[in-house]
Structure formats: C-alpha cells, structure tokens
Write an enzyme that holds these catalytic residues in place. Structure first.
Site, short mmCIF file in Angstrom:
data_model
loop_
_atom_site.label_atom_id
_atom_site.label_comp_id
_atom_site.label_asym_id
_atom_site.label_seq_id
_atom_site.Cartn_x
_atom_site.Cartn_y
_atom_site.Cartn_z
N LYS A 253 0.89 -1.16 0.00
CA LYS A 253 0.00 0.00 0.00
C LYS A 253 0.93 1.21 0.00
CE LYS A 253 -3.61 -1.96 2.88
NZ LYS A 253 -4.39 -1.68 4.09
N HIS B 97 1.22 6.81 2.85
CA HIS B 97 0.42 8.03 2.78
C HIS B 97 0.55 8.88 4.04
CE1 HIS B 97 -2.76 6.47 5.36
NE2 HIS B 97 -2.83 5.38 4.62
N HIS C 45 0.54 7.69 7.61
CA HIS C 45 1.67 6.97 8.19
C HIS C 45 2.69 7.89 8.84
CE1 HIS C 45 0.43 3.91 5.07
NE2 HIS C 45 0.33 3.27 6.21
#
Length: 569
Positions: A126, A129, A132
């Site tokens: 993933k 983004h 995080h």
RNA sequence: GCGCCACUAGCUCAACGGAUAGAGUACCUGACUACGAAUCAGUAGGUUGCGCGUUCGAAUCGCGCGUGGCGCACCA
C-alpha cells in the site's frame, strides 16, 4: 549542571524539616509571570503540620532563608516567591551548555537500560500516505529522546507484510494485474489492484473467501503465492526507503509480521497448554469477558493466523532476543482494544514483563471529506507532501534572495523540517483533518520559524567571528546580561534538559517542540530588544555567549525531533 | 448497546491539583539608516461542553449527562 530546584529544596528542608527533599522539589513550581519569581513554593501543605496559616509560613520562610543563589525572597499570600541571582543563573546556563555542547539536554537516566521502540510499520503493497507520518515521526522522536536520556534504544519497523490483505492483493493481481504495469509503476499499480478488489468485492462477496484462501496458501508456503508476495514486498520496501531517506529516518530491524509466521505454532501450543485457548464457531479464541473485553480471535476457522497472534509471537521473541526493560509501541489509538487484549493475554500467559510493554497511541488524521482510506483511493501521499513543502521553501528562498550556495539542501532541510515539526507540535492524541494550507504554513509557531531563529543566531555569531573553542569562559562578565529578555532566554535554556526528561516520561515529543518554540521566541525578543554586537567588548562577549547557548539549545532540540538546523536559510 | 478517547478565545492548540487560564492564527494598528522583517510589539477576543461532588484551592481528580471521533469475531 547544578539542579536549582534541588538546591532550593535542600535550603527549604533545612528550615522546615517535615517533608523530604523529593517532596519539596515536586512542590516547587515556576510562576507563569516572572514578576512573581523564578521559582515559587506554595506553603498550603505545611499549614496542617505546623499549625500556622500558610501566608505566615511563607512570610517566615522569606525572612529566614538565606543563600548566595537567592537575589530576593518575597511572600505573596501563601507563596514564597524566589528570585535567583541573575548573574549566577546566566553564568550557570552558559557554562553548562558550553561544557555539554551537542549533548546539552542529554542525561544518563536510562544508563544500562534497554528500550525497544516500534514505529512506522507501514503496510507493504500500500502506498506510504500521510496517515503513516504520525507513527513514523512520533516514534522516531521518541527513540531520539530516549537515546538522549541515556537508554540503549533498538528501533524496529514492524512492517505490515502479512495477513489477508496479501490474499486480496494476490487475487486482484491474478484477475486484473499485468506484469508490464507492475514493472513500470509498482506501487501505483498495486494500489489500483487493491482498490479494484474492494470495488468488486462489494458486488461479489465470494472474492473475500478467495482472498482468505490465497492467504492460507501463502501461510502454508505455496510457491506461487510466496513468489508473488516476495515481489510485492521488495517493490514496496524500495519505495518506503525513499521516503525514509527524505525524512532522515532509519531502523535497526525491519522484521515485520511475516518474520513471525514460523514462530506462531509455538505460541499456539503455549496458549493451549496454559488452558487459555478455546474453540468458538470453528475459530480459536481467548475469552476475556471477565476483564471486560471482547474475546480475542487467535486463529481463523481456516486455521490461518491473525494480527494479534503475530504480535504475541513478536513480543515473546523480542523479550528473548533483546531482554528489553521497556518495549514501546507507537501505534494509532484505533488499536487501543487490540493492545489491551494483547497485554492481558501476555499477563495470563504468566509473563511478568507484560507491564514493560506500553502502547503509545496517537490520534487519527482524516481528510476534509471523510476518513482516509486506501480502499477507495482517498489518500494523500506522504512523498507528495514532502515534495510540495520543499518546493514552496525553494520559492521563498529565491524570492528572499538568501545568501546560500546550497539552495536545494536548505530547501529540503526547511521544507521537510516544516512537515515534521507540524506533526510534532501538538499532543499526539489529538485527531486532525489534513489541510494543505496548514502543513504548508511557515508563519507563527512552525518549524521554519525555529530554524530561522537558529540561522539568525548563526548569522550574528558569524558576523562577530565568534569561536566557542577560543573563548575563555573565565573572561566572560555576565553582569552585562541585565535585560529582561536576556534573562528569560537564559531561564528557558536552563530548563531545556527538564523538558527532555518530561517528554520521555510522557512519551510526548510535543513537550520538546513547545520548549524549542519558547526558546526561539525568547531569542527573537532578545535580539530585537538588545544590540548584541555592542561597542563594549565585554558586553558583546557576554551577549554572544548567550546567543551561542540559545543556538545550541535550538539545534539540540530540533535534533530530538529529527529536524536539522540550517546555518543559513 | 458496551468500551476507549477528545471537548479551553472565531480557528489550531498550551497550561507539575495552585496565584489574574496563555500562545499561534485570523481582524485592526505600529516598527526595517544597529547584528537577517520567515522578525518584533500593541488592541481586541473566555461561564475551560453542562451539572453535582472531593479539596484550603479544579480546565486538571471522581460521578452523572451532552456532543464528536474511534473500536467491539475470522482486516491490520
């Protein structure tokens, strides 16, 4: 450096010997308004034992106590207000910072003790983004703070590289993915497969079963699934490294969840042997009702593992491998229940060290139009945020015509520093909504403000040709430091090490952030109110030394946040 | 429904159980012929969500309520 509070406590104890030095020290406070003293001692608690009214006690203490370090003692109502001799104070801090230098703010509180900090832990496959950033930046700062407190710190990036999500990814890749796409834009392609999977799963629920089955095969070590998983993992890691490099963050270990897959059977056996495991609807659970919690699901009905199982295995492995005194998990507050269950299970397993494991939660970042979600593609990439911040900084530098020969490096220091600072400015538990204009705001209490202050101090010292190595401390006459602004600055510098300790105790980097802002503000006021490069050499020398101490403190404070301090910007 | 968390100035947030609850921001205003104006200063802005309690003293601790967020079985 001499602990003034401790000195005061000793003096007070010599006069009224009914409390311990530690108790007195804990009662000493710093008045909000410095006209009420540098320190203050409230006398309410002494009233009962001394059978006297608090204001009377304060008055008697003000009369009775004598010490060189006191410039003046006053009593206002029940308070003993203590004014420290300014010259003594300024000399104390300046020489303290000079002696410590880069390590000013450090201590040896944690000497000989080992701490593990687990943070960042993004999900492989993933994108990295903005959501995080919290664990990453808060965890990194906590690690730096603990290191400064003298602890032996191990940084672990517990990568989310296992679980049903990989079943989903494998299914999605097989159905809609292509080798070609994956090669060209690995992360973006993987994300699109993931989004597609959830779109399709809305219409066809059997996809979820298919994904679980794929994960079960991965867990059994089937060749095809394992190869795909390894491929996804490698692509993601190289992308994450790029972001970590920008942030200046690294780890001692990248052992993610998959690392513990072969260590779980032993945990299951142990749980079973200790009579904790129970079957329910085909799954294995630990009943926690008597502790007011929902049951913890340990294995799914198809036998494959879950997050909590891997976390149990990880904790036991870490205790055996590192023999930590403390293990800090910097993980979102959404997982509060998970950590409560997990720690209770460790306790039930008989591990006394369970209480050495602490979950440090932080609030949620959401988007203006709702929760951030990888599933529907509603995310802001962290790398984009960092790049935009750097870009904006560069524009400002060019506009201001700053005298620096390394514009790109400075822009990166300031832009990325701004993003990190913004993240560490508030209490970590607060939720917030991501806004571009907020993260790109460089005015007021921001990273660039603090860095600018550092560069400004650097500039004065440079202009004066000040060299701390060549300075004879004995030759500095601190009686030239008379201004209120200078004195306020000196006090804040003196208290910096206390802020670091408190930040560590509370696992709260914002304590350091706010203290650094305070120092910066005090320096700017000092700079504005007084002429540092004075005609009088003695006056100039004293003021330059204070400026140097301020600069060093700001630099050290920023370092604890994981931010660099530019000499020019 | 149950659990955890948050609630302080228009907005974003501070405040070891202590004194008159402070900053930034936004609005208005002033200061670049001293060391960097990404700066400094001033005006204005408050029933600390509500109630009851504990305490010499409560934004802070306890109980109740309200609003919002998060979580509560095969995701992590």
């Amino acid at each position: 450096m001499i602990q003034i509070k401790n000195e005061i406590a000793k003096i007070i104890k010599s006069a009224v010997d009914i409390l311990s030095i530690e108790e007195i020290e804990a009662m000493i406070e710093i008045p909000q308004d410095s006209s009420m003293g540098d320190y203050a001692f409230p006398c309410f608690k002494l009233a009962g034992q001394l059978h006297k009214a608090p204001p009377l006690i304060a008055a008697e203490l003000a009369e009775k106590l004598k010490a060189d370090i006191f410039a003046k003692l006053e009593n206002v109502n029940a308070y003993l207000n203590i004014f420290i001799d300014k010259k003594y104070f300024v000399k104390l801090i300046s020489s303290g910072v000079v002696a410590a230098g880069e390590s000013f703010g450090n201590s040896d509180l944690g000497a000989g003790r080992k701490v593990i900090v687990e943070y960042s832990a993004p999900n492989i496959a993933k994108p990295f983004h903005i959501g995080h950033i919290r664990s990453t930046v808060i965890g990194n700062s906590i690690h730096l703070i603990y290191k400064a407190l003298g602890y032996d710190v191990v940084r672990i990036n517990h990568l989310g590289d296992y679980g049903t999500q990989f079943g989903k990814m494998i299914v999605a890749y097989r159905r809609w993915g292509s080798e070609e796409e994956l090669k060209q834009e690995p992360i973006k392609s993987l994300l699109s497969y993931y989004v597609k999977f959830h779109e399709e799963a809305e219409k066809d629920a059997s996809l979820e079963d298919e994904a679980r089955a794929a994960f079960a095969r991965l867990e059994h070590g089937e060749k095809e699934e394992t190869e795909l998983w390894q491929r996804f993992r490698a692509e993601s890691l190289s992308e994450f490294r790029r972001v970590y490099d920008m942030l200046g963050i690294s780890f001692d270990s990248y052992t993610g969840e998959s690392f513990y897959s072969d260590k779980m059977p032993a945990v299951l056996d142990e749980l079973r042997a200790k009579g904790l495991l129970k079957e329910s609807q085909g799954a294995q659970i630990v009943e926690l009702e008597e502790f007011g919690m929902a049951p913890a699901l340990i294995t799914k009905s198809d036998g494959s593992s879950l997050y909590i199982t891997r976390d149990l295995a990880a904790a036991i492995y870490r205790k055996n491998t590192y023999d930590f005194d403390k293990c800090i998990y910097v993980v979102a507050s959404q997982q509060n229940l998970h950590f409560q269950q997990w720690i209770k299970i460790l306790e039930l397993m008989g591990y006394g060290w369970a209480t050495d494991c602490v979950h440090i939660p932080f609030g949620l970042i959401s988007m203006a139009d709702g929760t951030m979600s990888t599933r529907n593609g509603r995310v802001v990439f962290l790398e984009d945020v960092l790049n935009k911040a750097v870009e904006k900084t560069k524009e400002i530098i060019l506009e201001k015509n700053v005298n620096t020969d390394c514009i790109d490096e400075t822009a990166s220091m300031v832009g990325i520093g701004a993003v990190i600072f913004n993240e560490l400015a508030n209490s970590r538990i607060k939720d917030y909504v991501f806004k571009w204009d907020k993260v790109l705001n460089f005015d007021g209490e921001t990273g660039p403000y603090v860095q600018y202050t550092h560069a400004r101090a650097a500039s004065v010292l440079r202009n004066a040709g000040f060299d701390i190595e060549k300075l004879d401390l004995e030759s500095v006459d601190f009686s030239y430091i008379t201004g209120e602004a200078a004195y306020e600055l000196a006090k804040l510098i003196y208290r910096f090490p206390e802020a670091v300790i408190r930040a560590g105790e509370e696992y709260e980097p914002s304590v350091v952030t706010r203290h650094v802002i305070e120092i910066a503000r005090a320096f700017n006021k000092f700079y504005h109110d007084e002429h540092i490069l004075a005609e009088d050499e003695n006056e100039k020398r004293a003021k330059l030394l204070l400026s140097w101490a301020a600069k060093q403190s700001i630099k050290n404070g920023l370092a604890l946040l994981g931010i660099r301090a530019p000499e020019r910007m």
